[in-house]
Design a protein around this motif. Structure first.
Motif, mmCIF file in Angstrom:
data_model
loop_
_atom_site.group_PDB
_atom_site.id
_atom_site.type_symbol
_atom_site.label_atom_id
_atom_site.label_comp_id
_atom_site.label_asym_id
_atom_site.label_seq_id
_atom_site.Cartn_x
_atom_site.Cartn_y
_atom_site.Cartn_z
ATOM 1 N N ILE A 36 34.094 -10.621 6.605
ATOM 2 C CA ILE A 36 33.819 -9.990 7.784
ATOM 3 C C ILE A 36 32.240 -9.925 7.985
ATOM 4 O O ILE A 36 31.676 -9.639 9.165
ATOM 5 N N ASN A 37 31.326 -10.156 7.060
ATOM 6 C CA ASN A 37 29.840 -10.143 7.201
ATOM 7 C C ASN A 37 29.398 -11.578 7.612
ATOM 8 O O ASN A 37 28.548 -11.919 8.256
ATOM 9 N N GLU B 54 43.295 -8.724 1.031
ATOM 10 C CA GLU B 54 43.058 -9.302 -0.243
ATOM 11 C C GLU B 54 44.328 -10.055 -0.668
ATOM 12 O O GLU B 54 45.504 -9.522 -0.336
ATOM 13 N N VAL B 55 44.151 -11.234 -1.143
ATOM 14 C CA VAL B 55 45.239 -12.069 -1.527
ATOM 15 C C VAL B 55 45.076 -12.362 -2.975
ATOM 16 O O VAL B 55 44.365 -12.709 -3.575
ATOM 17 N N PHE C 94 40.758 -16.054 -3.728
ATOM 18 C CA PHE C 94 41.581 -14.993 -4.182
ATOM 19 C C PHE C 94 40.721 -13.548 -4.521
ATOM 20 O O PHE C 94 39.630 -13.803 -5.089
ATOM 21 N N HIS C 95 41.424 -12.386 -4.188
ATOM 22 C CA HIS C 95 40.584 -11.156 -4.740
ATOM 23 C C HIS C 95 39.481 -10.823 -4.055
ATOM 24 O O HIS C 95 38.674 -10.057 -4.412
ATOM 25 N N GLN C 96 39.264 -11.504 -2.799
ATOM 26 C CA GLN C 96 37.996 -11.240 -2.173
ATOM 27 C C GLN C 96 38.697 -10.641 -0.777
ATOM 28 O O GLN C 96 39.297 -11.188 -0.158
ATOM 29 N N ALA C 97 38.344 -9.576 -0.469
ATOM 30 C CA ALA C 97 38.502 -9.081 0.998
ATOM 31 C C ALA C 97 37.697 -9.481 1.859
ATOM 32 O O ALA C 97 36.860 -10.056 2.110
#
Length: 529
Positions: free
Chosen positions: A370-371, A418-419, A378-381
């Motif tokens: 979003i920034n 997150e995935v 994976f595992h990153q918002a």
């Protein structure tokens, strides 16, 4: 990511589907032919068979054409769940006109906005709601207003309205069959307006047909075609209920048991008496059933499929319902702009608690920081983007808003996710709900999960409120279980043992209830305001 989530599809779940070039109302024609004597609808123990429903919808179509309604015109429906809602929906589609669903709880200002935005000239509404319409009618383009009573009794109409019961008795089923193609508009589904001005999502016949078939492929494994019942308490004026209850039931040839409002006792009795197999619900509805005092007097183990959507499902609620019914609730996800379903845990497959599951067939997904705007791994918002045959054409009369929500054919959902390394998706927060306190990002669902695990807490929600020092701080709104008492300090102290200091609520407000949308989604914007 795609390869990973496909690895968790059931062996008999297809990655891609064939979509027939048909309009939505072809589902009804097919079921009327295959299951003519099966009840399409049960309403207060009164049944309407598929054959009867097909006939009634054709009669309404004949009336609309007699009143000058043509392909592409908008026909508004303002009603709770009842047979008349279903009749008018499919009858409108048969003429090639576009359905505009209105929440019957809307006040005059909201109704006037949507009627004018859609340009509807015809409206069907529950007679009790007509005073709202009457108050704004002069400010709209309405020419035809049809009213009805839910019990089927005639309405005493004046010169400015017509009675639906009289219409269905007076007109025959010989409407003019016209060509309705997959790309023609079927529905203007207005967003709830919980994040701003309500906008009309343009959903085509292809969108709605595709989403039924996609959803059936993942959650319809246990349906008994032509011999099953579905609880129809989610409002049909909301796209979750419209697709998953009405359109799926008609497609599968099963009976929808309609309720104009959610009353736990009535739903429980229906499941018990009619041996219901399918229940689409929201977490608040499951909570109410779990906590119903006389639940021990009923057998709910006839259920074979239960899907929860519209809000995060706490694990405690899921487990309590499983112990009660023997059914594992699968969590799913959707949004009005996507007809609505894009993700679900698979029925009969691997279900992950706290996850909305995997993208359904033919649904693309990526996660974007979003920034920075870069694609996440994976595992990153990041914000979830989706694409597929169920995604809307755009917003009605709002090209600028349409451009803002699409990027290279991808629909920006506004949800931060997150995935995991198996492709299962976890909602972290609405992009607009992220609380930034002292430079830290705080995702409300993490705090709410902790609050919900407190033994005295029935419901909870947190929002960001202005803070002179931190910019924002966390405020919790809590509904306690019946008979329980608690203090603000008790809740805050509990959270300190479960959360990093910057995530702990600084303020707690106890309430008797929380403001919710028609499908049980807590309205954070109202609480922030």
């Amino acid at each position: 990511m795609e390869k990973v989530w496909f690895n968790n599809y059931l062996a008999d779940t297809r990655r891609t589907l064939d979509y027939p070039e048909i309009p939505v109302h072809q589902f009804l024609a097919d079921s009327a032919r295959q299951y003519p004597d099966v009840n399409a609808i049960l309403f207060f123990d009164r049944g309407i068979t598929f054959k009867e429903l097909d006939d009634l919808t054709s009669r309404f179509a004949t009336f609309l054409q007699d009143r000058g309604v043509r392909k592409g015109d908008r026909v508004a429906i303002m009603a709770p769940n009842c047979p008349q809602n279903v009749i008018c929906f499919f009858g409108t589609l048969k003429t090639g006109a576009v359905v505009v669903q209105h929440n019957p709880m809307y006040v005059e200002r909201e109704l006037e906005h949507q009627l004018n935005d859609s340009g509807s000239e015809t409206l069907v509404c529950l007679a009790d709601l007509y005073p709202k319409v009457q108050n704004v009618r002069a400010e709209t383009s309405l020419k035809n207003v049809i009213t009805f009573n839910m019990d089927g009794t005639p309405v005493s109409t004046g010169d400015d309205t017509e009675d639906l019961k009289d219409i269905l008795e007076k007109y025959d089923a010989a409407y003019d069959r016209i060509g309705v193609g997959p790309e023609d508009l079927a529905l203007l589904q207005y967003t709830g307006g919980t994040t701003g001005v309500s906008k009309g999502c343009m959903l085509t016949h292809r969108n709605l047909v595709a989403n039924v078939l996609q959803t059936v492929e993942v959650v319809g494994k246990n349906y008994r075609r032509g011999n099953d019942c579905v609880i129809g308490v989610l409002p049909l004026f909301h796209v979750y209920g419209l697709t998953c209850i009405m359109n799926m039931s008609v497609y599968m040839g099963v009976t929808m048991i309609l309720f104009p409002r959610f009353e736990p006792k009535a739903v429980i009795e229906a499941i018990h008496n009619y041996k219901v197999g399918v229940y689409f619900a929201s977490p608040t509805m499951l909570i109410a059933i779990n906590n119903y005092k006389e639940i021990g007097n009923y057998d709910l183990r006839c259920l074979h499929t239960c899907v929860s959507g519209s809000a995060p499902l706490p694990n405690e609620v899921k487990e309590a319902f499983r112990k009660l019914t023997g059914v594992e609730v699968v969590e799913a996800y959707g949004l009005s702009e996507a007809s609505p379903v894009t993700h679900s845990n698979p029925v009969n497959g691997k279900v992950k608690t706290g996850s909305i599951g995997l993208p359904i067939p033919d649904t693309g997904m990526k996660v974007v920081d979003i920034n920075t705007g870069e694609e996440c791994t994976f595992h990153q918002a990041g914000e979830m983007w989706v694409k597929g045959p169920q995604v809307m054409r755009g917003y009605w009369n709002r090209p600028d808003e349409t451009v803002n929500v699409f990027a290279d054919g991808w629909l920006k959902t506004g949800d931060v996710v997150e995935v995991d390394d198996e492709g299962y998706v976890c909602i972290v927060s609405r992009k607009k709900d992220v609380i930034i306190a002292g430079g830290y990002n705080i995702y409300p669902v993490e705090v709410e999960d902790v609050l919900f695990a407190h033994p005295k807490v029935k419901e909870s929600v947190v929002v960001g409120v202005p803070d002179a020092y931190r910019g924002e701080t966390v405020k919790a709104f809590i509904v306690l279980k019946e008979g329980e008492t608690a203090t603000e300090e008790e809740i805050i102290s509990y959270c300190r043992t479960k959360l990093a200091a910057y995530k702990v609520p600084r303020r707690v407000e106890f309430r008797a209830e929380l403001p919710k949308s028609a499908v049980g989604k807590i309205l954070r914007r109202l609480l922030r305001e």
